[in-house]
Design an enzyme around this catalytic site. Structure first.
Site, PDB file in Angstrom:
ATOM      1  N   ARG A  44       0.791  -1.289  -0.129  1.00  0.00           N
ATOM      2  CA  ARG A  44      -0.084   0.142  -0.087  1.00  0.00           C
ATOM      3  C   ARG A  44       0.914   1.338  -0.161  1.00  0.00           C
ATOM      4  O   ARG A  44       0.393   2.217  -0.479  1.00  0.00           O
ATOM      5  CB  ARG A  44      -0.912   0.047   1.322  1.00  0.00           C
ATOM      6  CG  ARG A  44      -1.865   1.074   1.254  1.00  0.00           C
ATOM      7  CD  ARG A  44      -2.848   1.041   2.689  1.00  0.00           C
ATOM      8  NE  ARG A  44      -3.364   2.359   2.518  1.00  0.00           N
ATOM      9  CZ  ARG A  44      -3.796   2.756   3.887  1.00  0.00           C
ATOM     10  NH1 ARG A  44      -3.254   2.430   4.877  1.00  0.00           N
ATOM     11  NH2 ARG A  44      -4.442   4.041   3.897  1.00  0.00           N
ATOM     12  N   ASN A  52       5.585  11.029  -3.882  1.00  0.00           N
ATOM     13  CA  ASN A  52       4.404  10.368  -3.268  1.00  0.00           C
ATOM     14  C   ASN A  52       5.333   9.564  -2.065  1.00  0.00           C
ATOM     15  O   ASN A  52       6.424   8.913  -2.291  1.00  0.00           O
ATOM     16  CB  ASN A  52       3.445   9.632  -3.913  1.00  0.00           C
ATOM     17  CG  ASN A  52       2.515  10.457  -4.706  1.00  0.00           C
ATOM     18  OD1 ASN A  52       1.949  11.214  -4.221  1.00  0.00           O
ATOM     19  ND2 ASN A  52       2.225  10.033  -5.952  1.00  0.00           N
ATOM     20  N   ARG A  85     -10.139  16.466 -10.345  1.00  0.00           N
ATOM     21  CA  ARG A  85     -10.686  15.116 -10.940  1.00  0.00           C
ATOM     22  C   ARG A  85     -12.134  15.314 -10.477  1.00  0.00           C
ATOM     23  O   ARG A  85     -13.263  14.798 -10.994  1.00  0.00           O
ATOM     24  CB  ARG A  85     -10.027  13.861 -10.232  1.00  0.00           C
ATOM     25  CG  ARG A  85      -8.898  13.616 -11.032  1.00  0.00           C
ATOM     26  CD  ARG A  85      -7.906  12.478 -10.539  1.00  0.00           C
ATOM     27  NE  ARG A  85      -6.798  12.263 -11.054  1.00  0.00           N
ATOM     28  CZ  ARG A  85      -5.690  11.767 -10.667  1.00  0.00           C
ATOM     29  NH1 ARG A  85      -5.813  11.237  -9.447  1.00  0.00           N
ATOM     30  NH2 ARG A  85      -4.624  11.358 -11.642  1.00  0.00           N
ATOM     31  N   HIS A 131      -3.286  12.676   0.035  1.00  0.00           N
ATOM     32  CA  HIS A 131      -3.347  12.320  -1.536  1.00  0.00           C
ATOM     33  C   HIS A 131      -3.152  10.998  -1.471  1.00  0.00           C
ATOM     34  O   HIS A 131      -2.032  10.438  -1.591  1.00  0.00           O
ATOM     35  CB  HIS A 131      -2.115  13.266  -2.187  1.00  0.00           C
ATOM     36  CG  HIS A 131      -2.239  12.800  -3.818  1.00  0.00           C
ATOM     37  ND1 HIS A 131      -3.119  12.887  -4.582  1.00  0.00           N
ATOM     38  CD2 HIS A 131      -1.105  12.213  -4.366  1.00  0.00           C
ATOM     39  CE1 HIS A 131      -2.855  12.600  -5.606  1.00  0.00           C
ATOM     40  NE2 HIS A 131      -1.676  12.092  -5.947  1.00  0.00           N
TER      41      HIS A 131
END
Length: 311
Positions: A92, A124, A155, A179
């Site tokens: 993850r 990230n 989005r 995020h």
């Protein structure tokens, strides 16, 4: 003289560079990458196109000393191949394992360069990495922020605008939080053509959870089809940078430090010449505030894991 720099010339970094040059946003651009050949190739490609555009950008490569008088620094480094491998293993926090090494490598060089501008991160896991970069460069929390949920909000705007047949820019409101998986759309903040979406949804019997899921799915569809994302995230990064250089004091959502929750997290802020001029605390519903706290706790857990891995 509007001086920009980019560390990391993968898909996102290259897309940022293209926008800065093709739109005439940067007068000077510094490209930095561990792959010397790639940095040189991007430099040449961008120089070659300047005979066919209306502006000129001076482009230099792989010189950290140039950061001393750079206005905006984009941190866009990553390893998409390693990310895909980790994804296949069901990890993850896939990008943690190598982005931490990237930050450890570049932060001391940025600090030593004397850089004192504004840094915008796209790496990230966005929120935790941004905090680590800020702490290890010695730059202020005001100077360092990330795109965070700015893209996720876009989005959401796209999905909602499709539903209501309007321009995405007519949809206002925010996606808060990480995020990542714990993000959420604060529907109490969302309006369509100036009207509250919560009331519009009732009138049309729309399920807002379905719209939120569609917005999340859109990003994964891009990733699955291309193997990466680039144009939308680079546009978000460049837009934030323009607010800094023009001292626009624009109200955008981004990943910035929350004094309330003690972490970087996606939340509305005023962006100007100093970076994050102030954080805007909008009134959220009780349920939304609980989601916001949960997301902040999730990010802090990631950050603590990150620190343990680096110590």
């Amino acid at each position: 003289m509007r001086k920009y720099a980019i560390i990391g010339l993968g898909h996102v970094g290259a897309a940022v560079a293209f926008q800065l040059v093709s739109r005439g946003i940067a007068d000077e651009l510094i490209l930095i990458d561990t792959n010397e050949g790639l940095a040189r190739a991007e430099q040449l490609d961008l120089q070659d196109m300047q005979g066919r555009i209306d502006t000129r950008t001076i482009i230099k490569i792989n010189d950290y000393s140039e950061l001393a008088d750079t206005d905006i620094l984009f941190i866009t480094a990553g390893n998409i191949l390693a990310y895909k491998e980790k994804q296949a293993q069901g990890n993850r926090w896939a990008e943690f394992e190598y982005t931490k090494d990237i930050v450890q490598a570049i932060a001391p060089k940025v600090k030593a360069s004397g850089f004192h501008g504004v840094a915008i991160d796209t790496m990230n896991p966005c929120d935790a990495i941004t905090q680590y970069f800020q702490e290890n460069t010695g730059l202020s929390r005001q100077q360092v922020f990330a795109t965070g949920t700015f893209l996720d909000t876009a989005r959401m705007q796209k999905v909602v605008s499709d539903q209501f047949d309007c321009d995405p820019k007519n949809v206002t409101g925010y996606v808060y939080g990480e995020h990542g998986e714990s993000q959420f759309t604060a529907w109490s903040t969302v309006q369509v053509n100036g009207l509250a979406i919560t009331e519009l949804a009732k009138a049309r019997s729309l399920n807002l959870d379905d719209l939120e899921q569609a917005a999340r799915q859109g990003g994964w569809e891009v990733y699955k089809g291309k193997g990466y994302t680039s144009w939308a995230i680079s546009t978000c990064a460049v837009k934030l940078s323009q607010a800094v250089l023009s001292d626009a004091r624009s109200a955008y959502i981004c990943s910035c430090y929350s004094e309330k929750y003690g972490t970087y997290i996606g939340q509305p802020a005023i962006i100007g010449k100093k970076g994050v001029e102030e954080v805007t605390e909008l009134p959220l519903t009780v349920e939304e505030e609980a989601k916001f706290k949960h997301s902040a706790d999730t990010i802090k857990e990631k950050f603590q894991t990150f620190e343990k891995q680096t110590n």
